[in-house]
Design an enzyme around this catalytic site. Sequence first.
Site, PDB file in Angstrom:
ATOM      1  N   CYS A   1      74.492 -20.946  39.788  1.00 20.85           N
ATOM      2  CA  CYS A   1      75.964 -20.730  40.100  1.00 20.85           C
ATOM      3  C   CYS A   1      75.862 -20.682  41.537  1.00 20.85           C
ATOM      4  O   CYS A   1      75.447 -19.918  42.275  1.00 20.85           O
ATOM      5  CB  CYS A   1      76.362 -19.340  39.448  1.00 20.85           C
ATOM      6  SG  CYS A   1      77.009 -18.112  40.377  1.00 20.85           S
TER       7      CYS A   1
ATOM      8  N   CYS B   1      76.307 -17.530  43.317  1.00 20.93           N
ATOM      9  CA  CYS B   1      75.259 -16.947  43.509  1.00 20.93           C
ATOM     10  C   CYS B   1      74.435 -17.435  44.416  1.00 20.93           C
ATOM     11  O   CYS B   1      73.857 -16.388  45.167  1.00 20.93           O
ATOM     12  CB  CYS B   1      74.544 -16.701  41.970  1.00 20.93           C
ATOM     13  SG  CYS B   1      75.636 -16.403  40.757  1.00 20.93           S
TER      14      CYS B   1
END
Length: 516
Positions: A42, A45
Amino acid sequence: SSAEAGLYTASDQIQVLTLENVDSVLVNSTAAIVVEFYASWCGHCIAFSPVYKSLARDIKEWKPAVDLAAIDCAVEENRKVCTGFGIRGYPTIKFFHAYSKGDSTGLAFGGFPREVRGLRQRIIDALESHEDPWPPACPPLEPTSQAEIDIFFETNSVEYLALIFEDSKSYIGREVTLDLLQYDNIAVRRVLSTEEALVAKLGVTEFPSCYLYYPGGNFTRLNVHIEARTFYSYALQRLHGVVRSGKPRPVTEDLQRNDTEEAWRPFNRSMVYMADLESALHYSLRVELSAHPVFKGETLNALKSYISVLAKYFPGRPVVVNLLKSVDSWLQDHTGAEVSYAALREQLDNSGQVPDAALPEGVRWVGCQGSKPYFRRYPCGVWTLFHVLTVQAQSSAGSEPQEVLQAMAGYVRNFFGCRPCAEHFSNMVQESLAEVHSLSIAVLWLWSRHNRVNNRLAGAPSEDPHFPKIQWPPPELCSGCHGVKKSGEHSWNQEQVLAFLLSHFSSDSLLTDYLE
Ligand code: FAD
């Protein structure tokens, strides 16, 4: 393993959670645990991970009270864990109170800030939400009162009570309290500006400001360069008699006692000594390298680069420089695929009798002495040597920005006897050496990576209690190096740091005491 593929490793001071260890970390822990649930694919992230790593560095002193962890929900076997905690999106941060039960799903940090200061404050808010049981290592965070202070020393056997006077909205008092939680002989409490009797008694006019209260009832104001968290914590951790818990209290006589097989050599802690540099050279060239009977391929290249930067930049006595230059030209002229250590050793010992060239035998540590034979010494010498070399390259306008650092990286990777050190250092090299585009940035790069290592090792068993690992240089060596951002966060003034490093490690500042 799956843990290694994720965004964090243990050397980030972040616990890597997996299906196997999640319960043992979260359930019934004496510390509160903050967990980032993320997916390694992600983008948000990945973008957030440097912030989470900085947070870990920023609050590493708080570990016994609150620790950081992370789990990669993209790893298939971890899915069950993440689903069990109700995680739907990434990154999610949850706070697990100390002594959480197996069925706890944690306190979610909704819409959490993407910067260290905001996260730190959320963590303090969450810590304060503990009802019983309070994490045992966490000191009280609520404001203190005149009544508590009056009887403080009757029930607490510490030498100092630090009082931080501040407005109710300020987090500094609580941050400093937590920064000091691993230190003995001191307690920290916040006092609100509305505590009128105390404010009047001490004559406090500035908020925040910090006062030291002593068992006899005396008090003094703590002098700091800037009234801010890092400056208070720096100063309090370094007060006379304040030591890291579990460490023996440093006794000055330790240093004079002759248990390091040699007499202690008094020295000035704010200076750099040529004796340490020559000792590092002796140990590196005559001891560490001798573990390699033959140099070829990568090790031969690493050896050549190392000797070459020494010959170019070592700001030594003329005899030493002559020796290094003669070894360097011998090595550069050597066309074979291999060099034996024995042949190198003949050159180092100047068996060919080059005039006025010699490398003194043996070690005489001075600024790198440790209070015990197993503290400091050679690794301290290695750091010092390479800081000096980066500074010499900068001031002699060397041609290649990365020349010294590449030579150091090659030395450490191929020869430095501490293998875990070599691995960590090589990771930092891989991560960011490519960003070094000038000789000045090379000086700053080594300084900031060394501080990373200091951060990681603060409080480790290898730390000499007489020479605690700090973010260096401390304000007393360079106050202008330190500053605060508008947000109140500590910042380094890189221009000042560079100027300080160029002067501190310059050839003109090297002291020649204790040379043979
Ligand atoms: P050192 O950290 O050795 O520093 C020596 C001197 O340099 C200090 O006294 C100070 O005057 C100055 N200094 C401190 N910080 C800075 C800075 N940021 N910039 C410039 N000068 C500074 N030990 C481990 O246990 N684990 C490791 O992973 C590890 N990795 C290492 C990697 C390398 C490349 C090296 C050379 C050493 C490593 N060590 C590691 C050893 C550790 O870093 C220390 O060298 C050792 O513990 C001795 O510490 P010291 O107190 O003498 O200070």
